[in-house]
Structures are given as C-alpha cells and as structure tokens.
Scaffold this active site. Structure first.
Site, mmCIF file in Angstrom:
data_model
loop_
_atom_site.group_PDB
_atom_site.id
_atom_site.type_symbol
_atom_site.label_atom_id
_atom_site.label_comp_id
_atom_site.label_asym_id
_atom_site.label_seq_id
_atom_site.Cartn_x
_atom_site.Cartn_y
_atom_site.Cartn_z
ATOM 1 N N GLY A 65 59.100 13.820 64.060
ATOM 2 C CA GLY A 65 58.819 12.468 63.599
ATOM 3 C C GLY A 65 57.665 12.400 62.625
ATOM 4 O O GLY A 65 56.528 12.718 62.968
ATOM 5 N N CYS B 138 70.352 9.363 68.553
ATOM 6 C CA CYS B 138 70.958 8.754 67.368
ATOM 7 C C CYS B 138 71.136 7.249 67.596
ATOM 8 O O CYS B 138 71.707 6.822 68.600
ATOM 9 C CB CYS B 138 72.301 9.404 67.040
ATOM 10 S SG CYS B 138 72.991 8.734 65.517
HETATM 11 C C1 LIG Z 1 70.136 11.442 57.266
HETATM 12 C C2 LIG Z 1 69.729 11.723 58.682
HETATM 13 C C3 LIG Z 1 70.608 12.367 59.538
HETATM 14 C C4 LIG Z 1 70.240 12.636 60.858
HETATM 15 N N1 LIG Z 1 71.103 13.295 61.674
HETATM 16 C C5 LIG Z 1 70.736 13.619 62.937
HETATM 17 C C6 LIG Z 1 71.589 14.379 63.784
HETATM 18 O O1 LIG Z 1 72.680 14.809 63.400
HETATM 19 N N2 LIG Z 1 71.145 14.634 65.044
HETATM 20 C C7 LIG Z 1 69.914 14.217 65.491
HETATM 21 O O2 LIG Z 1 69.542 14.486 66.637
HETATM 22 N N3 LIG Z 1 69.090 13.521 64.697
HETATM 23 C C8 LIG Z 1 69.461 13.233 63.443
HETATM 24 N N4 LIG Z 1 68.597 12.563 62.631
HETATM 25 C C9 LIG Z 1 67.238 12.292 63.107
HETATM 26 C C10 LIG Z 1 66.296 13.442 62.713
HETATM 27 O O3 LIG Z 1 66.718 14.668 63.230
HETATM 28 C C11 LIG Z 1 64.858 13.169 63.174
HETATM 29 O O4 LIG Z 1 64.837 13.059 64.568
HETATM 30 C C12 LIG Z 1 64.300 11.893 62.575
HETATM 31 O O5 LIG Z 1 64.632 11.778 61.218
HETATM 32 C C13 LIG Z 1 62.776 11.836 62.743
HETATM 33 O O6 LIG Z 1 62.164 12.918 62.098
HETATM 34 P P1 LIG Z 1 61.493 12.757 60.623
HETATM 35 O O7 LIG Z 1 60.540 11.599 60.709
HETATM 36 O O8 LIG Z 1 60.808 14.076 60.407
HETATM 37 O O9 LIG Z 1 62.592 12.484 59.680
HETATM 38 C C14 LIG Z 1 68.958 12.247 61.333
HETATM 39 C C15 LIG Z 1 68.083 11.596 60.465
HETATM 40 C C16 LIG Z 1 68.445 11.336 59.155
HETATM 41 C C17 LIG Z 1 67.465 10.648 58.242
#
Ligand SMILES: Cc1cc2nc3c(=O)[nH]c(=O)nc-3n(C[C@H](O)[C@H](O)[C@H](O)COP(=O)(O)O)c2cc1C
Length: 328
Positions: free
Chosen positions: A206, A105
């Site tokens: 990702g 995060c």
């Molecule tokens: C609104 C939001 C909330 C997220 N909350 C978390 C979380 O609680 N824990 C975590 O490990 N990653 C969190 N992430 C990251 C996502 O789990 C993920 O790793 C990241 O968005 C990349 O994946 P994507 O490109 O498919 O979105 C969050 C991302 C977004 C956009």
C-alpha cells in the site's frame, strides 16, 4: 538490514521484495521484465475460481509461465471453500510455487460475486478456504487482505487469527478498507499491529511509490517484506531502485537510452506473447511509466496511440530519442 531471505512454509525466497498480483498488468512478459531487477517473487493476475470451473481453457491462460518465471504466486478469487477447492484441483499440478487467496479486491463485479473483499465479512469462510487448500496441497497457502470492510468494521486481526488457525503460511495486508477503494492513505499502523502479533511472515502493501516509501514501510511497521503494485506501473524501474537504496548504494536513475531499451524489450515481449496488434495496444498502458517527465512525451504518446505495428513503434521511439538529443 532491510533485504533478507524469507521462508514461506516450504518455499525459500532469496529476498523480501514482492511483485503484487495486478489484474490487467502482471502478465507473463511483464513479470519476466520486473523479475530481472531482482524481485523475490512475482504473482500472476488474479484468477477466477468460477472461471476455472466453467471455462477452464480461457481462464487458465493467466497461468502461462516459463521455467524461468519463478518463483510464481498464483492468486485465486472465489466465494467459498468448495468452489475454490474445485478450481484449485484443476490447476494443482501446474508449475507455481504458492497459492494466494484474494480477500481484498473491491471491484464491484467481484464484490457482487461474494468474492475478493466480500470475504472480509466472513472470517469463518476464510478459515474454511485456507484449511481445505492446506489439506490438498504441499504448496504454501497465503492470503492477501484489506483492513476490513469499512471504518466501522476493521477486522484484520480477526481474519489473521482465522487464517493462522487454518494454517496460512503468510499474510499480505493492504491497510485500506474495502470502502476506501484506492482513496485516502493506506494505514501502515495496521501492518505494524499485525506484525507484532504474527508468527507467520507479514508483507506490507500500500502506497509504496518510491525507494523512500519502501524504507519507511520497513522502518515504521517492521514488516517481513514489501509488495509493490501501482508503484511499478508508475515506475517500471522501482524494484532496482528500492534494492539499491535498501542496500545503501547510490541509485542513478536510468537515462533515456536505457529507458528506451527496456521499453522496447517490454513491448516486444507483449507482441511476441499475444500478437502484434494486441501487444502494441496492450503496451500503451505501460508506456507512461517509462518516459514520465521527459519533454514532448505527450506528442509521442499521441503518435503511439495511432500505431499498430512494432516496427512503426520502434521508429517513432528512435525518432523521439534523436529529437531529444538534438534539442535538449
Ligand atoms: C490495476 C490494478 C490491478 C490489481 N489487481 C489485483 C489482483 O489481481 N489481485 C490483488 O490481490 N490485488 C490487486 N490489486 C491491488 C494491488 O495488488 C495492491 O494491493 C494495491 O494496489 C495497493 O498497493 P499500491 O498502493 O502499492 O498500489 C490491483 C490494483 C490495481 C491498481
């Protein structure tokens, strides 16, 4: 074959499509809805170790679950092994199936508290966290990381080595650096490199926004499973689409009626869970995903932003459905 069962320590999952922890999104009713499409596991929103340590009753709400909300991943964020252990011991006997440590995060507040992606700069602390949790639970202990702090300090392999030595049961990699936040492109090559070396399951995360992306992630990285995040917010039907395509089936996008049915179920779930007004307001952030690309949705959205009761929302949606049938 893309879809396959996956074993995480003692936990056997029926497939390898993961629903990411998403703060502000993966609450109980939303998880239940995503689960119906066939995901292997869903995670609750990340939980602050300090929150559990200092204001347990408030933070523990994020652990709300039902018997059919399983398998469930619980993710903790915290600055060091002692504080995370203290928090973990308070929830150890709750109903969940694995504990994950957030090492990715990049939100300012989290970084300031030396948690989340800050841990990427301290592989030795990650070692301590995983080790101490392993000593205190039989549940699988996993971690979710980014590639490194910035381009000058890409260290996902070093972190993996520490975690592996400590006994981690699975690693999820979102291959951006902390500095990138959500900019640029996830570098899937990092997932491929990690998978080549890893003796524990590697979950690729990702930039998976379509079934095509999911297939490409498997093909390009050979990862053991994939984790969906923003793609699900954009398209709440993404899990079923991915599963169909990976099984070699033809996928037909849900029609307006089907979308509306699921939309209303989702909204009702939130209303029942947190109360009418809060639930309606909370639902606004999911709305766009359901009707993206449909005509006149902007006007409907503006209307929904004024509405605070489920009945009114339902009427507005049904009115929209009728309007659309008569005009398109
Ligand atoms: C609104 C939001 C909330 C997220 N909350 C978390 C979380 O609680 N824990 C975590 O490990 N990653 C969190 N992430 C990251 C996502 O789990 C993920 O790793 C990241 O968005 C990349 O994946 P994507 O490109 O498919 O979105 C969050 C991302 C977004 C956009």
């Amino acid at each position: 074959m893309y879809l396959k069962p996956i074993k995480i320590g003692s936990l056997q999952l029926k497939s390898n499509i993961f629903i990411a922890p998403l703060a502000g999104y993966t609450n109980l009713p939303t998880r239940l809805l995503y689960r119906t499409q066939g995901a292997a596991i869903a995670y609750a929103e990340m939980i602050s170790a300090e929150g559990l340590n200092y204001s347990f009753n408030k933070s523990v709400k994020l652990l709300d679950s039902y018997s059919y909300d399983e398998p469930l991943g619980v993710q903790l964020f915290g600055a060091n092994a002692q504080r995370i252990l203290l928090a973990f011991l308070k929830i150890k006997d709750f109903k969940f199936d694995l504990v994950d440590i957030n090492c990715g995060c990049s939100v300012k507040k989290i970084i300031k508290s030396d948690s989340g992606a800050s841990l990427l700069r301290k592989p030795e602390e990650i070692y301590k966290i995983i080790s101490i949790l392993k000593q205190n639970t039989d549940k699988p202990v996993t971690l979710k990381i980014r590639s490194g702090w910035d381009n000058q300090s890409i260290n996902f392999m070093e972190i993996f080595d520490s975690a592996l030595q400590a006994g981690a049961n699975l690693i999820t990699l979102h291959p951006r650096t902390k500095s990138m936040l959500f900019g640029g492109k996830a570098n899937w090559e990092h997932i491929k490199i990690l998978k080549q070396k890893s003796s524990i399951p590697v979950i690729g995360n990702g930039d998976i926004f379509t079934a095509g992306d999911a297939k490409k992630m498997f093909d390009e990285t050979n990862c053991d499973g994939i984790m969906l995040a923003r793609g699900l917010i954009n398209n709440p039907f993404l899990v079923e689409e991915i599963i169909a395509i990976l099984e070699g089936k033809t996928y037909i996008q849900p029609c307006l009626e089907q979308r509306i049915q699921v939309l209303l179920t989702h909204c009702k779930g939130l209303v029942d869970y947190i109360g009418e007004q809060k639930g309606i307001i909370e639902f606004r952030k999911y709305f766009a995903g359901y009707l993206k690309g449909f005509p006149e949705v902007k006007r409907l959205r503006e209307k929904l932003n004024q509405i605070l009761s489920y009945k009114e929302l339902e009427s507005a949606i049904i009115e929209y459905e009728k309007f659309r049938k008569n005009n398109f």
